[in-house]
Design a protein around this motif. Sequence first.
Motif, PDB file in Angstrom:
ATOM      1  N   ALA A 214       0.831  -1.205   0.000  1.00  0.00           N
ATOM      2  CA  ALA A 214       0.000   0.000   0.000  1.00  0.00           C
ATOM      3  C   ALA A 214       0.867   1.256   0.000  1.00  0.00           C
ATOM      4  O   ALA A 214       0.537   2.243  -0.660  1.00  0.00           O
ATOM      5  N   ASP A 215       1.976   1.208   0.729  1.00  0.00           N
ATOM      6  CA  ASP A 215       2.891   2.346   0.790  1.00  0.00           C
ATOM      7  C   ASP A 215       4.194   1.867   1.419  1.00  0.00           C
ATOM      8  O   ASP A 215       4.354   0.688   1.763  1.00  0.00           O
ATOM      9  N   GLN A 216       5.136   2.790   1.584  1.00  0.00           N
ATOM     10  CA  GLN A 216       6.444   2.416   2.125  1.00  0.00           C
ATOM     11  C   GLN A 216       6.341   1.930   3.560  1.00  0.00           C
ATOM     12  O   GLN A 216       7.083   1.027   3.971  1.00  0.00           O
ATOM     13  N   ALA A 217       5.413   2.512   4.331  1.00  0.00           N
ATOM     14  CA  ALA A 217       5.241   2.082   5.720  1.00  0.00           C
ATOM     15  C   ALA A 217       4.769   0.627   5.786  1.00  0.00           C
ATOM     16  O   ALA A 217       5.185  -0.139   6.665  1.00  0.00           O
ATOM     17  N   HIS A 218       3.912   0.251   4.858  1.00  0.00           N
ATOM     18  CA  HIS A 218       3.435  -1.132   4.785  1.00  0.00           C
ATOM     19  C   HIS A 218       4.599  -2.081   4.495  1.00  0.00           C
ATOM     20  O   HIS A 218       4.748  -3.137   5.131  1.00  0.00           O
ATOM     21  N   LEU A 219       5.439  -1.696   3.562  1.00  0.00           N
ATOM     22  CA  LEU A 219       6.638  -2.479   3.250  1.00  0.00           C
ATOM     23  C   LEU A 219       7.527  -2.599   4.486  1.00  0.00           C
ATOM     24  O   LEU A 219       8.021  -3.693   4.813  1.00  0.00           O
ATOM     25  N   ALA A 220       7.736  -1.500   5.173  1.00  0.00           N
ATOM     26  CA  ALA A 220       8.607  -1.492   6.349  1.00  0.00           C
ATOM     27  C   ALA A 220       8.091  -2.444   7.427  1.00  0.00           C
ATOM     28  O   ALA A 220       8.873  -3.170   8.069  1.00  0.00           O
ATOM     29  N   ARG A 221       6.771  -2.457   7.637  1.00  0.00           N
ATOM     30  CA  ARG A 221       6.200  -3.353   8.648  1.00  0.00           C
ATOM     31  C   ARG A 221       6.419  -4.816   8.282  1.00  0.00           C
ATOM     32  O   ARG A 221       6.747  -5.642   9.134  1.00  0.00           O
TER      33      ARG A 221
END
Length: 232
Positions: free
Chosen positions: A207-214
């Motif tokens: 969905a976004d970079q934060a989703h990837l990071a999680r």
Amino acid sequence: MYAERASRLPGAVVWTRTMENPVSTPVHPVLPDGCMDLLWNEGRLLVAGPDTRAYVPGTEPAHWAGLRFAPGTAPTYLGVPAHELRDRRVDLTDLWPATTVRRLHARLAAAPDPATALEDLALRRATETPPPDPLLRHLVAALDTGRPVATTADELGLGARQLHRRSLAAFGYGPKTLARVLRLQRALALARAGVPFAQTAARSGYADQAHLARDVKEFAGMPLGELLGRTG
């Protein structure tokens, strides 16, 4: 030092890893990839089950040889459901008759190239077992393009429960986890190629970079930048 090559067994990879000086050699975590491995190390034959979290190899000096089966195929060749080996490394004697494993030990110990000997073992095993279910190959291909699990199940003519049961046996976890693992691997390939993290997230289906990071933190136990040794 790590090296790999394509195997003569379709979809598989033959690899070696040598740790001569563990003090100066960085140890990289092995991340979930939907695969299982047959391993040879210091006179031991082992099976690495499917991972749901990062596995950090030991730092002792050692030489490893391995054959990484294509996702979903190892249970057919090894004769054990993947979920029984999830997040485990087990001796092959726990899965096969001891007399059979002793013969294989002797063959590998005498081989000039244990990695090729492992490959030969797997090729012989493939002639003695039914071929892996082709439906599972289609499942992996569909999920690896980012197709939703429900849509993929409909296209394959499977109900949700049936798909989950077959995925547990073949991959060690359900199709939703498999889809996340494949998405993580797509993202890592992009990030390692130098694609900025925000673009990596968008191109690999997050969905976004934060989703990837999680997701990276959950699977790898560390931030993406630390995993790759860079900051952006």
